[in-house]
Design a protein around this motif. Structure first.
Motif, PDB file in Angstrom:
ATOM      1  N   ALA A  97      80.594  41.824  45.717  1.00 32.43           N
ATOM      2  CA  ALA A  97      80.655  43.054  46.513  1.00 32.43           C
ATOM      3  C   ALA A  97      79.300  43.425  47.110  1.00 32.43           C
ATOM      4  O   ALA A  97      79.209  43.791  48.285  1.00 32.43           O
ATOM      5  CB  ALA A  97      81.175  44.202  45.649  1.00 32.43           C
ATOM      6  N   ASP A  98      78.232  43.303  46.303  1.00 33.72           N
ATOM      7  CA  ASP A  98      76.919  43.778  46.742  1.00 33.72           C
ATOM      8  C   ASP A  98      75.944  42.684  47.129  1.00 33.72           C
ATOM      9  O   ASP A  98      74.840  42.986  47.596  1.00 33.72           O
ATOM     10  CB  ASP A  98      76.277  44.620  45.627  1.00 33.72           C
ATOM     11  CG  ASP A  98      76.916  45.990  45.477  1.00 33.72           C
ATOM     12  OD1 ASP A  98      77.794  46.313  46.300  1.00 33.72           O
ATOM     13  OD2 ASP A  98      76.547  46.719  44.544  1.00 33.72           O
ATOM     14  N   PHE A  99      76.290  41.415  46.925  1.00 30.17           N
ATOM     15  CA  PHE A  99      75.318  40.347  47.171  1.00 30.17           C
ATOM     16  C   PHE A  99      76.007  38.990  47.221  1.00 30.17           C
ATOM     17  O   PHE A  99      77.150  38.824  46.799  1.00 30.17           O
ATOM     18  CB  PHE A  99      74.249  40.333  46.068  1.00 30.17           C
ATOM     19  CG  PHE A  99      74.788  40.064  44.681  1.00 30.17           C
ATOM     20  CD1 PHE A  99      74.825  38.777  44.159  1.00 30.17           C
ATOM     21  CD2 PHE A  99      75.280  41.107  43.900  1.00 30.17           C
ATOM     22  CE1 PHE A  99      75.330  38.531  42.890  1.00 30.17           C
ATOM     23  CE2 PHE A  99      75.783  40.869  42.620  1.00 30.17           C
ATOM     24  CZ  PHE A  99      75.815  39.579  42.120  1.00 30.17           C
ATOM     25  N   LYS A 137      74.757  40.639  53.751  1.00 34.51           N
ATOM     26  CA  LYS A 137      74.464  41.383  52.517  1.00 34.51           C
ATOM     27  C   LYS A 137      73.343  40.651  51.795  1.00 34.51           C
ATOM     28  O   LYS A 137      73.076  39.477  52.077  1.00 34.51           O
ATOM     29  CB  LYS A 137      75.712  41.535  51.630  1.00 34.51           C
ATOM     30  CG  LYS A 137      76.312  40.259  51.119  1.00 34.51           C
ATOM     31  CD  LYS A 137      77.550  40.529  50.231  1.00 34.51           C
ATOM     32  CE  LYS A 137      78.761  40.958  51.046  1.00 34.51           C
ATOM     33  NZ  LYS A 137      79.992  41.070  50.202  1.00 34.51           N
ATOM     34  N   HIS A 227      64.943  46.482  42.904  1.00 33.61           N
ATOM     35  CA  HIS A 227      65.968  46.376  41.863  1.00 33.61           C
ATOM     36  C   HIS A 227      65.563  45.395  40.759  1.00 33.61           C
ATOM     37  O   HIS A 227      66.263  45.277  39.757  1.00 33.61           O
ATOM     38  CB  HIS A 227      67.303  45.921  42.468  1.00 33.61           C
ATOM     39  CG  HIS A 227      67.902  46.906  43.425  1.00 33.61           C
ATOM     40  ND1 HIS A 227      68.744  47.910  43.009  1.00 33.61           N
ATOM     41  CD2 HIS A 227      67.778  47.046  44.768  1.00 33.61           C
ATOM     42  CE1 HIS A 227      69.128  48.618  44.058  1.00 33.61           C
ATOM     43  NE2 HIS A 227      68.542  48.126  45.137  1.00 33.61           N
ATOM     44  N   ASN A 251      71.006  48.602  39.049  1.00 35.96           N
ATOM     45  CA  ASN A 251      71.823  49.208  40.095  1.00 35.96           C
ATOM     46  C   ASN A 251      72.414  48.185  41.065  1.00 35.96           C
ATOM     47  O   ASN A 251      72.370  48.338  42.283  1.00 35.96           O
ATOM     48  CB  ASN A 251      71.003  50.233  40.887  1.00 35.96           C
ATOM     49  CG  ASN A 251      70.461  51.336  40.011  1.00 35.96           C
ATOM     50  OD1 ASN A 251      71.152  51.821  39.116  1.00 35.96           O
ATOM     51  ND2 ASN A 251      69.216  51.730  40.239  1.00 35.96           N
ATOM     52  N   LEU A 252      72.967  47.139  40.481  1.00 33.78           N
ATOM     53  CA  LEU A 252      73.591  46.078  41.278  1.00 33.78           C
ATOM     54  C   LEU A 252      74.964  45.825  40.705  1.00 33.78           C
ATOM     55  O   LEU A 252      75.135  45.702  39.489  1.00 33.78           O
ATOM     56  CB  LEU A 252      72.740  44.817  41.188  1.00 33.78           C
ATOM     57  CG  LEU A 252      72.971  43.748  42.259  1.00 33.78           C
ATOM     58  CD1 LEU A 252      72.615  44.263  43.639  1.00 33.78           C
ATOM     59  CD2 LEU A 252      72.144  42.502  41.942  1.00 33.78           C
ATOM     60  N   ASN A 253      75.961  45.732  41.570  1.00 34.53           N
ATOM     61  CA  ASN A 253      77.335  45.527  41.106  1.00 34.53           C
ATOM     62  C   ASN A 253      77.889  44.226  41.657  1.00 34.53           C
ATOM     63  O   ASN A 253      77.750  43.931  42.851  1.00 34.53           O
ATOM     64  CB  ASN A 253      78.220  46.683  41.580  1.00 34.53           C
ATOM     65  CG  ASN A 253      77.817  47.996  40.971  1.00 34.53           C
ATOM     66  OD1 ASN A 253      77.666  48.119  39.751  1.00 34.53           O
ATOM     67  ND2 ASN A 253      77.625  49.008  41.806  1.00 34.53           N
TER      68      ASN A 253
END
Length: 254
Positions: A97-99, A137, A227, A251-253
């Motif tokens: 989702a984030d990376f 992303k 991060h 703070n990484l999902n």
């Protein structure tokens, strides 16, 4: 999130030398390996709670990569750039989702540098691909990258200038990548830390004397640098001529 990357130099051999003990102790969210050196069906790793993704080389007992992840990715591909597959099993790209997670086993240019031209072309294609991903992303790029970037990254820098893994050309490719918007997570936290290596020759007493090279990395998109919580080199972990490297991100999902 916790990430681990380890060139295991043959997963079947490494399992006999404590791989699973380290795997469970590490308790990573995503665990990447390089140089798995096997074909499909040659090992049955019981890793409860983890999805497994393998990229096997066509040549038996050679190269290969794998990723073990607690969360199923949105997509998976095996091959960089325009390549949907590649014969040596050197890359796995997972989208979350984030990376993007990019696990790479970079080609070695060989002692006689006979594969240097191929290696440099690989580096260009990979950099372009990472930039393409990064436009969508952020990227977390890891693996055995087969280069010591700076003199601080190997024990005997002067005597190794021009040798495979420490040629000006290979080092310049790493510099070019970092200048394109990426960060070496370990050097971000520890820019002047010396005598920290991830690979040692099997020659007698070399590892005991810590005559090594730092050639295994976690490199992240610059927008993720804040991060980075911790970057570790687990030099005490045996089982391969490389040791695991670890990245912890806040703070990484997935």
């Amino acid at each position: 999130m916790k990430f681990v990357s380890w060139n295991v130099n043959g997963i079947r051999a490494c399992v006999k030398k404590g791989f699973l003990d380290y795997f469970h102790e590490a308790d990573a969210d995503i665990f990447c390996i390089q140089e798995s050196k096997l074909q499909e069906g040659q090992i049955d790793l019981q890793l409860d709670g983890y999805e497994q993704y393998w990229n096997y080389a066509e040549r038996k007992g050679y190269s290969g990569t794998a990723v073990f992840t607690r969360k199923k990715p949105l997509s998976v591909r095996y091959g960089i750039g325009d390549k949907e597959t590649e014969a040596e099993g050197r890359s796995i790209i997972l989208e979350f989702a984030d990376f993007y997670l990019v696990n790479i086993y970079t080609p070695n240019s060989k002692r006689d540098l006979s594969r240097l031209e191929y290696r440099l072309q690989w580096e260009e294609e990979l950099r372009e691909y990472l930039l393409e991903l990064n436009s969508k992303k952020p990227v977390i790029y890891c693996g055995d990258l087969n280069v010591a970037h700076a003199e601080i990254d190997l024990k005997n820098a002067k005597s190794n200038i021009g040798n495979s893994g420490f040629t000006y050309e290979e080092r310049e490719k790493m510099t070019k990548l970092l200048e394109s918007g990426f960060v070496d997570s370990f050097r971000y936290l520890y820019p002047e830390k010396t005598d920290v290596y991830t690979w040692w020759s099997y020659m007698s007493k070399v590892r005991e004397r810590n005559i090594g090279w730092r050639i295994d990395y976690f490199i992240v998109s610059k927008q993720l640098e804040h991060h980075i919580e911790e970057a570790e080199i687990h030099h005490q972990v045996l089982g391969s001529d490389h040791c695991p490297v670890v990245l912890k991100m806040t703070n990484l999902n997935a």
